[in-house]
Design a protein around this motif. Structure first.
Motif, PDB file in Angstrom:
ATOM      1  N   ASN A  17      11.435   5.725  -9.036  1.00 29.80           N
ATOM      2  CA  ASN A  17      12.546   4.785  -8.927  1.00 29.80           C
ATOM      3  C   ASN A  17      12.282   3.725  -7.860  1.00 29.80           C
ATOM      4  N   LYS A  18      12.308   2.458  -8.283  1.00 27.79           N
ATOM      5  CA  LYS A  18      11.904   1.381  -7.375  1.00 27.79           C
ATOM      6  C   LYS A  18      12.828   1.244  -6.170  1.00 27.79           C
ATOM      7  N   ALA A  19      14.120   1.367  -6.399  1.00 31.02           N
ATOM      8  CA  ALA A  19      15.077   1.229  -5.289  1.00 31.02           C
ATOM      9  C   ALA A  19      14.890   2.364  -4.280  1.00 31.02           C
ATOM     10  N   GLU A  20      14.651   3.573  -4.792  1.00 31.26           N
ATOM     11  CA  GLU A  20      14.429   4.704  -3.879  1.00 31.26           C
ATOM     12  C   GLU A  20      13.147   4.509  -3.083  1.00 31.26           C
ATOM     13  N   ARG A  21      12.155   3.949  -3.779  1.00 31.05           N
ATOM     14  CA  ARG A  21      10.880   3.698  -3.107  1.00 31.05           C
ATOM     15  C   ARG A  21      11.052   2.678  -1.997  1.00 31.05           C
ATOM     16  N   LEU A  24       0.834  -1.201   0.000  1.00 34.12           N
ATOM     17  CA  LEU A  24       0.000   0.000   0.000  1.00 34.12           C
ATOM     18  C   LEU A  24       0.872   1.256   0.000  1.00 34.12           C
ATOM     19  N   LEU A  25       1.875   1.296   0.864  1.00 35.32           N
ATOM     20  CA  LEU A  25       2.760   2.466   0.891  1.00 35.32           C
ATOM     21  C   LEU A  25       3.508   2.613  -0.434  1.00 35.32           C
ATOM     22  N   ASP A  26       3.900   1.473  -0.991  1.00 33.33           N
ATOM     23  CA  ASP A  26       4.614   1.509  -2.273  1.00 33.33           C
ATOM     24  C   ASP A  26       3.718   2.113  -3.363  1.00 33.33           C
ATOM     25  N   HIS A  27       2.437   1.727  -3.383  1.00 36.66           N
ATOM     26  CA  HIS A  27       1.515   2.304  -4.375  1.00 36.66           C
ATOM     27  C   HIS A  27       1.337   3.808  -4.157  1.00 36.66           C
ATOM     28  N   LEU A  28       1.195   4.195  -2.900  1.00 39.42           N
ATOM     29  CA  LEU A  28       1.024   5.617  -2.600  1.00 39.42           C
ATOM     30  C   LEU A  28       2.275   6.398  -2.981  1.00 39.42           C
ATOM     31  N   ALA A  29       3.440   5.769  -2.819  1.00 41.26           N
ATOM     32  CA  ALA A  29       4.697   6.434  -3.200  1.00 41.26           C
ATOM     33  C   ALA A  29       4.756   6.653  -4.707  1.00 41.26           C
ATOM     34  N   ILE A  30       4.248   5.688  -5.463  1.00 39.33           N
ATOM     35  CA  ILE A  30       4.200   5.858  -6.925  1.00 39.33           C
ATOM     36  C   ILE A  30       3.315   7.062  -7.254  1.00 39.33           C
ATOM     37  N   LEU A  31       2.156   7.155  -6.587  1.00 39.57           N
ATOM     38  CA  LEU A  31       1.243   8.278  -6.843  1.00 39.57           C
ATOM     39  C   LEU A  31       1.875   9.610  -6.457  1.00 39.57           C
ATOM     40  N   LYS A  32       2.776   9.578  -5.480  1.00 40.18           N
ATOM     41  CA  LYS A  32       3.490  10.796  -5.065  1.00 40.18           C
ATOM     42  C   LYS A  32       4.598  11.154  -6.051  1.00 40.18           C
ATOM     43  N   GLY A  33       4.818  10.299  -7.048  1.00 42.11           N
ATOM     44  CA  GLY A  33       5.814  10.619  -8.060  1.00 42.11           C
ATOM     45  C   GLY A  33       7.170   9.977  -7.850  1.00 42.11           C
TER      46      GLY A  33
END
Ligand code: ADP
Ligand code: ADP
Length: 223
Positions: A106-110, A94-103
């Protein structure tokens, strides 16, 4: 610093929820104390640019919030009073998806950001568990993690400790204290101990008006 000046709001049903609210909020933890119906959520939603005021201005670090909502939103973390979506996907996903929405592309940074946030709110060991299975305290800590995505410098938490048992409340208090002094953090609550234990500055809202403002010792002596 956040400055609120002359904020007034009457809803379509005629309820005057906010009446000429003026507050200056320094960096650090600020408590907005008031009983149910005082107008706390109305004020929080207005600052978060989720609803419009009838009059008044709000400025944050030189941003005219009401006319430049997108500038504010980029710097805002918000934990609403009814953070009531408890998905069956894991806390990590869930946090990973929200991080994508936040822009955060980069997967490693996420991965680093999401794991760091989960550790910070003491949920790393539950990262693979569904948020729907979390206790109330875990949900509120998860809520802080999602609000902190993107490292906002204005954080609004609306009635975060309502319904938590004393131990969970204590943990949540420690988490808020750990967030540091470099952000404006507004804690809206009807629980006097939330502000007296945590906040250096506070205001009391009653029936849409600021009744008192100052440090918790002075203010609670006058309650
Ligand atoms: P608090 O967060 O302090 O409990 P609120 O801001 O939720 O206070 O509510 C302040 C007053 O405004 C209450 O009388 C409430 O019923 C009313 N109110 C809040 N939201 C709405 C709305 N969307 N439409 C109409 N009245 C509302
Ligand atoms: P924390 O220490 O982070 O508050 P705990 O390990 O004390 O969390 O867990 C709180 C309670 O919630 C425990 O009874 C734990 O087994 C339970 N729990 C944790 N994660 C889940 C989940 N995903 N689904 C159901 N129950 C869970």
């Amino acid at each position: 610093m956040l400055s609120i000046s002359g904020i007034t709001k009457t809803y379509d049903n005629g309820v005057k929820a906010l009446n000429d609210v003026n507050i200056t909020i320094p960096n650090g933890l600020f408590g907005l104390l008031g009983p149910n119906g005082a107008g706390k959520s109305s004020l929080m939603r207005t600052i978060a640019t989720l609803q419009q005021a009838d009059a008044g201005t709000i400025t944050f670090d030189g941003i005219d919030v009401l006319s430049q909502p997108n500038e504010l939103r980029r710097r805002l973390g918000y934990l609403p009073q009814d953070f009531g979506v408890y998905p069956r996907i894991s806390a990590y996903d869930l946090l990973d998806h929200l991080a994508i929405l936040k822009g955060l592309a980069n997967k490693a940074e996420r991965q680093e950001a999401v794991n760091g946030l989960l550790a910070h709110v003491n949920l790393f060991q539950h990262r693979k568990h569904a948020v729907s299975g979390f206790s109330g305290g875990m949900r509120q800590r998860f809520g802080i993690a999602q609000a902190l995505l993107g490292n906002p410098d204005l954080l609004i938490v609306d009635e975060p400790t309502a319904g938590l048992d004393p131990e969970e409340r204590n943990r949540f208090h420690n988490l808020l204290v750990s967030l540091g002094e470099d952000k404006v953090i507004i804690l809206s609550t009807h629980i006097v101990d939330d502000v007296s234990e945590l906040c250096a500055d506070m205001a009391v809202l009653g029936a849409g008006e600021i009744l008192l403002q100052g440090n918790p010792i002075e203010v609670t002596n006058n309650l």
